[in-house]
Design a protein around this motif. Structure first.
Motif, mmCIF file in Angstrom:
data_model
loop_
_atom_site.group_PDB
_atom_site.id
_atom_site.type_symbol
_atom_site.label_atom_id
_atom_site.label_comp_id
_atom_site.label_asym_id
_atom_site.label_seq_id
_atom_site.Cartn_x
_atom_site.Cartn_y
_atom_site.Cartn_z
ATOM 1 N N GLY A 69 0.813 -1.206 0.000
ATOM 2 C CA GLY A 69 0.000 0.000 0.000
ATOM 3 C C GLY A 69 0.848 1.258 0.000
ATOM 4 N N PHE A 70 0.240 2.361 0.375
ATOM 5 C CA PHE A 70 0.886 3.672 0.337
ATOM 6 C C PHE A 70 1.154 4.151 1.764
ATOM 7 C CE2 PHE A 70 0.755 8.357 0.137
ATOM 8 C CZ PHE A 70 1.674 8.587 -0.874
ATOM 9 N N THR A 71 2.368 4.643 2.000
ATOM 10 C CA THR A 71 2.746 5.217 3.290
ATOM 11 C C THR A 71 2.945 6.715 3.113
ATOM 12 O OG1 THR A 71 3.871 3.185 3.964
ATOM 13 C CG2 THR A 71 4.409 5.188 5.181
ATOM 14 N N PRO A 72 2.018 7.560 3.588
ATOM 15 C CA PRO A 72 2.173 9.013 3.427
ATOM 16 C C PRO A 72 3.248 9.554 4.356
ATOM 17 C CG PRO A 72 0.205 8.524 4.701
ATOM 18 C CD PRO A 72 0.768 7.208 4.273
ATOM 19 N N LEU A 73 4.084 10.444 3.831
ATOM 20 C CA LEU A 73 5.180 11.021 4.608
ATOM 21 C C LEU A 73 5.056 12.535 4.784
ATOM 22 C CD1 LEU A 73 8.133 9.035 2.968
ATOM 23 C CD2 LEU A 73 6.977 8.532 5.137
ATOM 24 N N THR A 74 4.460 13.221 3.817
ATOM 25 C CA THR A 74 4.318 14.680 3.864
ATOM 26 C C THR A 74 3.031 15.063 3.153
ATOM 27 O OG1 THR A 74 6.733 14.914 3.759
ATOM 28 C CG2 THR A 74 5.435 16.882 3.331
ATOM 29 N N VAL A 75 2.346 16.090 3.676
ATOM 30 C CA VAL A 75 1.124 16.568 3.040
ATOM 31 C C VAL A 75 1.193 18.080 2.900
ATOM 32 C CG1 VAL A 75 -0.082 16.711 5.266
ATOM 33 C CG2 VAL A 75 -1.411 16.601 3.152
ATOM 34 N N TRP A 76 0.631 18.578 1.816
ATOM 35 C CA TRP A 76 0.492 20.017 1.598
ATOM 36 C C TRP A 76 -0.987 20.380 1.667
ATOM 37 C CZ3 TRP A 76 4.034 16.967 -0.746
ATOM 38 C CH2 TRP A 76 5.372 17.398 -0.746
ATOM 39 N N PRO A 77 -1.339 21.503 2.265
ATOM 40 C CA PRO A 77 -2.754 21.895 2.354
ATOM 41 C C PRO A 77 -3.388 22.063 0.977
ATOM 42 C CG PRO A 77 -1.406 23.201 3.852
ATOM 43 C CD PRO A 77 -0.461 22.430 2.979
ATOM 44 N N ALA A 78 -4.682 22.405 0.992
ATOM 45 C CA ALA A 78 -5.510 22.437 -0.215
ATOM 46 C C ALA A 78 -4.772 23.044 -1.394
ATOM 47 C CB ALA A 78 -6.786 23.214 0.067
ATOM 48 N N ASP A 79 -4.945 22.424 -2.560
ATOM 49 C CA ASP A 79 -4.202 22.857 -3.745
ATOM 50 C C ASP A 79 -4.485 24.313 -4.070
ATOM 51 O OD1 ASP A 79 -6.413 21.066 -6.038
ATOM 52 O OD2 ASP A 79 -6.825 22.193 -4.209
ATOM 53 N N GLY A 80 -3.419 24.975 -4.504
ATOM 54 C CA GLY A 80 -3.509 26.387 -4.839
ATOM 55 C C GLY A 80 -3.137 27.292 -3.689
ATOM 56 N N GLY A 81 -3.048 26.739 -2.460
ATOM 57 C CA GLY A 81 -2.692 27.574 -1.317
ATOM 58 C C GLY A 81 -1.196 27.721 -1.185
ATOM 59 N N GLU A 82 -0.789 28.513 -0.207
ATOM 60 C CA GLU A 82 0.637 28.764 0.004
ATOM 61 C C GLU A 82 1.143 28.090 1.266
ATOM 62 O OE1 GLU A 82 2.748 30.303 -2.032
ATOM 63 O OE2 GLU A 82 1.117 30.454 -3.454
ATOM 64 N N GLY A 83 0.352 27.166 1.813
ATOM 65 C CA GLY A 83 0.766 26.501 3.046
ATOM 66 C C GLY A 83 2.023 25.683 2.849
ATOM 67 N N THR A 84 2.788 25.518 3.904
ATOM 68 C CA THR A 84 4.031 24.768 3.833
ATOM 69 C C THR A 84 3.773 23.285 4.044
ATOM 70 O OG1 THR A 84 4.429 25.170 6.176
ATOM 71 C CG2 THR A 84 5.380 26.731 4.610
ATOM 72 N N ALA A 85 4.809 22.494 3.795
ATOM 73 C CA ALA A 85 4.698 21.045 3.948
ATOM 74 C C ALA A 85 4.489 20.679 5.411
ATOM 75 C CB ALA A 85 5.961 20.392 3.423
ATOM 76 N N VAL A 86 3.645 19.682 5.644
ATOM 77 C CA VAL A 86 3.377 19.179 6.998
ATOM 78 C C VAL A 86 3.913 17.752 7.077
ATOM 79 C CG1 VAL A 86 1.622 18.615 8.718
ATOM 80 C CG2 VAL A 86 1.326 20.616 7.208
ATOM 81 N N PRO A 87 4.989 17.486 7.854
ATOM 82 C CA PRO A 87 5.522 16.134 7.966
ATOM 83 C C PRO A 87 4.518 15.211 8.654
ATOM 84 C CG PRO A 87 7.107 17.773 8.749
ATOM 85 C CD PRO A 87 5.793 18.470 8.610
ATOM 86 N N LEU A 88 4.473 13.963 8.217
ATOM 87 C CA LEU A 88 3.578 12.969 8.783
ATOM 88 C C LEU A 88 4.320 11.836 9.457
ATOM 89 C CD1 LEU A 88 1.089 12.728 5.771
ATOM 90 C CD2 LEU A 88 0.861 14.134 7.836
ATOM 91 N N CYS A 89 5.652 11.967 9.577
ATOM 92 C CA CYS A 89 6.430 10.880 10.172
ATOM 93 C C CYS A 89 7.441 11.438 11.166
ATOM 94 C CB CYS A 89 7.172 10.106 9.077
ATOM 95 S SG CYS A 89 8.142 11.144 7.989
#
Length: 453
Positions: free
Chosen positions: A433-453
């Motif tokens: 399966g898939f292991t998420p490591l980093t997420v970015w907020p809603a597309d088009g925004g300027e939010g920074t990367a959020v680590p998930l690990c």
């Protein structure tokens, strides 16, 4: 790496912590109360005195210009690197000049800074253009390589025999045989100088106690072991690229040999794994111009974080050099041309179907590949019975999350950032399966990367 005027964020500081306990202790010390004489210099040094359990305050100094991220010196007895005092001092520094003003370092800090930077300056020319090392004897090196290849061949032949015996007797008795059978086989592979084979044997040893469905999983692992053993024994008949992969998988060392690639590298993720002997740090990079993905590996003793630290959300201009082999993503970090800095730039993403196809393509070059790095665009985390999956917001497809991902607290950060809407997620996709490591907020925004690990 940086100057006093370019301060780190608290997240970047806490990413340096060797473990959760140090992270929490560092947070508690990231306040002005226990500190005195704290200061920082234009050249990138931070220092301070921290009240502790001793009669004298602990002297703590950090050099944030170090090529590996930061270098530390503290008079406390802790063996962790960085210790909680270094983390607390950096957190204090991250809050601004009001907490850690600029100034001249005290004598004890200045001596340490000058000594370590002097060493670095002396070592740099030697690595680039210093006195040449005595020429190696190519015939002796060839004889050593031939002797090792002979040992690995003997080990692979023995492994084939043991796998045949195991399957001839059936898998029903494997649980009763216990771990000793596998450990003895792994030890023989170590004796044969094939650490890659030994590691896979030890992974197979854990499967019989891994829950329902273990016979099928063990059979799969035995098939991959057989494939690797046969690959080594028939390596002369393989295409050059696959032969390089087989050599790497059995454990033969390799060095980066490609031309250095200079680019603006986005740091996609950083996470640590470890055992009783070693801590391994994986850092995923993405080249904004080259569109290449690269993996940096660094190591530390058990319980100690590796020196190299590049938290997700940073970008740096640097050179990396690839290791040999088709589809090989590992690279060595070379010269840096600018300090890492936060960026709102994001990597391009794939659909879930495209990501699955990419993993399938990668298996042609490396059948033993556990996972590939992918960035998914516009996916939504949704529950799937007792599990979770990432559903494509624009198509009727989804990827299941691995059991490891579901057990991490990062899953809830992913759900919170999503809020039920599509997000961009970087992670590793494999057969489980898939292991998420980093997420970015809603597309088009300027939010920074959020680590998930």
């Amino acid at each position: 790496m940086t100057q006093q005027g370019v301060r780190w964020t608290a997240d970047r500081v806490l990413a340096l912590a060797p473990d959760d306990a140090s992270r929490e202790a560092g947070r508690r010390l990231g306040a002005a109360g226990p500190w005195s004489g704290a200061g920082g210099s234009e050249e990138g040094a931070v220092w301070g005195l921290c009240e502790g359990g001793g009669t004298e305050p602990y002297r703590t100094v950090v050099d944030v210009t170090d090529v590996s991220g930061a270098a530390y010196r503290c008079s406390c007895p802790s063996r962790k690197v960085p210790c909680k005092h270094a983390l607390g001092l950096l957190l204090l520094w991250a809050e601004g000049e009001g907490r850690v003003p600029r100034g001249q370092p005290p004598d004890w800090a200045e001596r340490w800074i000058a000594a370590r930077r002097g060493r670095a300056e002396r070592e740099r020319p030697a690595g680039a253009s210093g006195a040449a090392a005595p020429p190696a004897d190519p015939r002796a090196a060839r004889r050593r390589a031939e002797r090792r290849a002979e040992r690995i061949t003997a080990g692979a032949t023995e492994l084939e025999r043991r796998l045949a015996d195991l399957l001839r007797g059936g898998l029903a008795g494997v649980q009763q045989a216990g771990y000793g059978l596998w450990e003895e086989t792994a030890a023989r592979m170590v004796d044969a100088q094939a650490p890659g084979l030994a590691a896979r044997v030890r992974e197979a040893a854990a499967i019989p106690s891994s829950g329902s469905g273990w016979p099928a999983r063990l059979l799969e692992e035995c098939a991959l072991l057989h494939l690797l053993g046969r690959g080594w024994l028939r390596r002369e008949d393989l295409p050059d690229g696959l032969a390089v992969t087989v050599r790497s998988r059995v454990g033969l060392p390799a060095s980066p040999d490609g031309p250095p690639l200079r680019d603006h590298w986005l740091v996609l993720a950083q996470y640590d794994t470890g055992d009783s002997r070693l801590t391994t740090r994986r850092i995923w990079l993405y080249g904004a111009a080259s569109q290449r993905t690269a993996l940096l590996l660094s190591y530390g003793a058990a319980g100690r974080a590796p020196d190299l630290a590049l938290p997700a959300g940073l970008a740096l201009e640097a050179e990396v050099t690839a290791y040999p082999g088709p589809g090989q993503l590992r690279a060595a970090l070379g010269e840096r041309f600018a300090p890492p800095a936060h960026t709102s730039v994001r990597p391009p993403g794939l659909t879930t179907s495209q990501a699955a196809a990419r993993y399938g393509d990668a298996l042609r070059d490396d059948p033993w590949l556990d996972a590939v790095p992918v960035t998914l665009d516009r996916v939504v985390p949704v529950p799937d019975g007792d599990s979770w999956q990432l559903a494509d917001a624009d198509a009727d497809t989804a990827l299941p999350l691995t059991a490891a991902a579901r057990a991490r607290s990062g899953l809830w950060r992913l759900v919170a950032v999503s809020g039920g809407g599509p997000v961009k997620v970087f992670g590793e996709l494999g057969h489980q399966g898939f292991t998420p490591l980093t997420v970015w907020p809603a597309d088009g925004g300027e939010g920074t990367a959020v680590p998930l690990c």
